[in-house]
Write an enzyme that holds these catalytic residues in place. Structure first.
Site, PDB file in Angstrom:
ATOM      1  N   HIS A  63      -9.904   2.859  -6.917  1.00  0.00           N
ATOM      2  CA  HIS A  63      -8.586   2.576  -6.330  1.00  0.00           C
ATOM      3  C   HIS A  63      -7.883   1.409  -7.025  1.00  0.00           C
ATOM      4  CE1 HIS A  63      -5.349   1.820  -3.566  1.00  0.00           C
ATOM      5  NE2 HIS A  63      -5.864   0.642  -3.245  1.00  0.00           N
ATOM      6  N   HIS A  87      -6.896  -7.014  -6.012  1.00  0.00           N
ATOM      7  CA  HIS A  87      -6.070  -7.151  -4.813  1.00  0.00           C
ATOM      8  C   HIS A  87      -6.826  -6.898  -3.507  1.00  0.00           C
ATOM      9  CE1 HIS A  87      -5.537  -2.703  -4.952  1.00  0.00           C
ATOM     10  NE2 HIS A  87      -5.240  -2.809  -3.675  1.00  0.00           N
ATOM     11  N   GLU A  91     -10.004  -9.358   0.667  1.00  0.00           N
ATOM     12  CA  GLU A  91      -9.913  -8.699   1.972  1.00  0.00           C
ATOM     13  C   GLU A  91     -11.183  -7.934   2.326  1.00  0.00           C
ATOM     14  OE1 GLU A  91      -7.322  -4.972   3.686  1.00  0.00           O
ATOM     15  OE2 GLU A  91      -6.284  -6.453   2.464  1.00  0.00           O
ATOM     16  N   ASP A  92     -11.812  -7.290   1.347  1.00  0.00           N
ATOM     17  CA  ASP A  92     -12.893  -6.342   1.645  1.00  0.00           C
ATOM     18  C   ASP A  92     -14.272  -6.735   1.123  1.00  0.00           C
ATOM     19  OD1 ASP A  92     -11.065  -4.702   2.914  1.00  0.00           O
ATOM     20  OD2 ASP A  92     -10.662  -3.497   1.137  1.00  0.00           O
ATOM     21  N   ASP A 152       0.029   0.263  -4.882  1.00  0.00           N
ATOM     22  CA  ASP A 152      -1.106   0.477  -3.987  1.00  0.00           C
ATOM     23  C   ASP A 152      -0.816   1.625  -3.022  1.00  0.00           C
ATOM     24  OD1 ASP A 152      -3.576  -0.357  -2.440  1.00  0.00           O
ATOM     25  OD2 ASP A 152      -2.060  -0.836  -0.947  1.00  0.00           O
TER      26      ASP A 152
END
Length: 559
Positions: A63, A87, A91-92, A152
């Site tokens: 991704h 990016h 966050e993940d 995105d």
């Protein structure tokens, strides 16, 4: 894997095959770019996302790699591509913003931070709204945040088939309501068109298929309709000595669907395509080319729009006209110069690309004062509460549809149904708050009067005037509604506080001087004891019945 050749012909480290297309796309657009930073960012992202999978079952790294490749195809700078690769890491994954900053610098860390969603557990129901607010604020500092977010979303739409039906519908709706309008505001029409069609296919697959079939059928007749028109235009251009590329531009499916209202019966070629003239020359040559078009094909009165003299909100500049084709069909023709074409297709991305080297790319995307829509959005978002923020944002991003003018020369884009009050608030909150009426095309009109496209609107003001609660019944734009809600709420709180204080003063008459209690801080101390930050909040609660009068009197007289 294969190897890149390094300086002095030395063989560099092996390049993973997965990242080779990204490097090739970046080198094609930016031949002098150094791929080392991309390779480092890819290595970090691949390591941090290792073991994570997409809904399709593919490794998650596919991704961010796809997002970066989309941006490389647009010709974006190296820092933007590095931020795209990273990016989702903060966050993940356990990777922190401090690590991004240490490894890749402050500029890339700021981009990644702007793209990182807020913690849902902490923000609960406000997370989505506040994340969008965060993106807007980050985009004000660097528009590349929004460009990466659009890429995105585009990749997520490309892979939407792996999501369950209810999630497909939600993502498609959000794309049409928020992301596509943002792409339009930035002028990135190459992304807007694809997102439009992918969201259309996900939200209304039957209508999408029907539109595709109808467009294909109409285009089979296109040569017979467009070839004679193109021949006439080229001959007229030659007579005027204007060099221009003349092509037939096919509209994207969602544009055809919306323009026809879904009525596809008897769809004609001129309803699905138009002529595009890209002129090799200066701005004035576009007007000469327009004259040649009107000489070759009969113009339709009142259908000329000059976006060269009056650029659109997204910096788009072109001439649009409608003519009668030789076969008798109304046909749209667009005229722009070669210099205008990149901005017409890629918007803000064209400005970033035009910057001399990666170091100047941020300057091309920051601090822009020619994007009025962003300035207005920043002005009202600060006063908008989380509840209703997304609805206000959708309304603000909705297609303009109307353009009105003021006597001082201001050009104001507005949504359908906008009123004179919306014009007043578009000119500033002070003008809106003190407005009493308007002259629309020279005729006196109330603030509730709807304005029409092309109207000349002069707002009338009175320094003694103030907003009325009834204004919310006909205010349409987000800036007007958010400001009015805040002002009217403040006015209501002031009235409630005054009423509560008056009630308390009467109850204390002959027992305690309330003004004296306020002066020595006793009233504030009681307010704090009861959980209020200010005395006025206590008085308003008393007026609302949230605080008992007898209890309050007892507390004050005991001090």
């Amino acid at each position: 894997m294969y190897r890149l050749v390094g300086a002095a012909g030395r063989a560099a480290d092996p390049v993973p095959a997965a990242v080779a297309p990204l490097l090739a796309a970046h080198r094609a657009a930016c031949p002098q770019a150094d791929g080392a930073a991309l390779l480092r960012a890819y290595a970090v992202a691949e390591r941090m996302h290792r073991g994570q999978l997409r809904k399709s079952g593919a490794p998650y790294i596919t991704h961010p790699l796809a997002v970066a490749t989309i941006l490389a195809g647009l010709g974006l700078d190296t820092d933007t591509l590095v931020a795209a690769l990273l990016h989702d890491t903060v966050e993940d994954t356990p990777y922190t913003l401090a690590e991004v900053r240490a490894g890749f610098g402050e500029e890339i860390a700021a981009l990644v931070d702007g793209l990182t969603k807020l913690d849902g557990d902490r923000w609960r129901g406000r997370a989505e709204a506040e994340t969008f607010r965060k993106i807007v604020l980050a985009a004000a500092a660097d528009l590349r945040v929004l460009v990466i977010k659009l890429a995105d979303r585009l990749h997520n739409l490309r892979t939407l088939g792996y999501q369950p039906p209810h999630k497909r519908a939600r993502i498609a709706r959000a794309s049409h309501e928020l992301f596509v309008p943002f792409a339009d505001r930035l002028g990135i029409h190459v992304l807007k068109r694809e997102m439009d069609d992918l969201a259309f296919a996900a939200s209304a697959p039957e209508a999408h298929a029907a539109t595709r079939d109808a467009v294909d059928a109409a285009l089979r007749e296109a040569p017979a309709v467009f070839a004679p028109a193109v021949a006439r235009v080229r001959a007229a251009l030659a007579e005027q000595g204007v060099a221009a590329e003349v092509t037939v531009r096919v509209s994207h499916l969602y544009a055809v669907h919306t323009s026809t209202g879904g009525d596809l019966a008897g769809l004609r070629p001129c309803q699905v395509a138009r002529l595009l003239l890209v002129v090799d020359g200066a701005e004035q040559d576009c007007y000469v080319a327009l004259g040649a078009v009107h000489a070759a094909l009969h113009p339709i009165a009142g259908r000329l729009v000059d976006h060269i003299a009056m650029p659109k909100h997204n910096l788009y500049r072109s001439l649009h006209t409608r003519v009668i084709a030789p076969a008798g069909d109304p046909m749209e023709v667009i005229v722009r110069s070669r210099a205008m074409h990149p901005v017409a297709e890629h918007g803000i991305v064209a400005h970033i690309r035009a910057a001399a080297g990666d170091g100047a790319a941020a300057g091309a995307a920051t601090g822009r004062r020619d994007l009025d829509w962003l300035r207005r959005l920043l002005a009202w978002q600060a006063d908008a509460p989380s509840e209703g923020f997304l609805d206000s944002l959708r309304a603000d991003l909705a297609d303009g549809g109307l353009t009105v003018y003021t006597p001082c020369g201001s050009i104001i884009p507005l949504p359908p149904g906008a009123t004179a009050l919306d014009v007043a608030y578009a000119l500033g909150t002070d003008t809106g708050d003190h407005s009493i009426g308007a002259l629309v095309n020279g005729r006196p009109s109330p603030l509730s009067a709807e304005v029409r496209d092309g109207s000349l609107v002069e707002v009338l003001t009175d320094p003694r005037a103030a907003p009325s609660p009834g204004w919310l019944d006909f205010a349409v734009t987000a800036p007007a509604r958010v400001h009015l809600a805040r002002v009217l709420a403040a006015d209501g709180a002031e009235r409630a506080a005054a009423a509560g204080r008056d009630r308390l003063a009467r109850a204390l008459a002959g027992r305690l001087d309330l003004l004296g209690a306020e002066a020595r801080g006793a009233a504030l101390a009681v307010a704090r004891d009861l959980g209020f930050l200010e005395v006025d909040e206590l008085y308003a609660a008393l007026d609302a019945g949230a605080v008992g009068l007898a209890d309050l009197v007892a507390r004050l007289t005991a001090r």
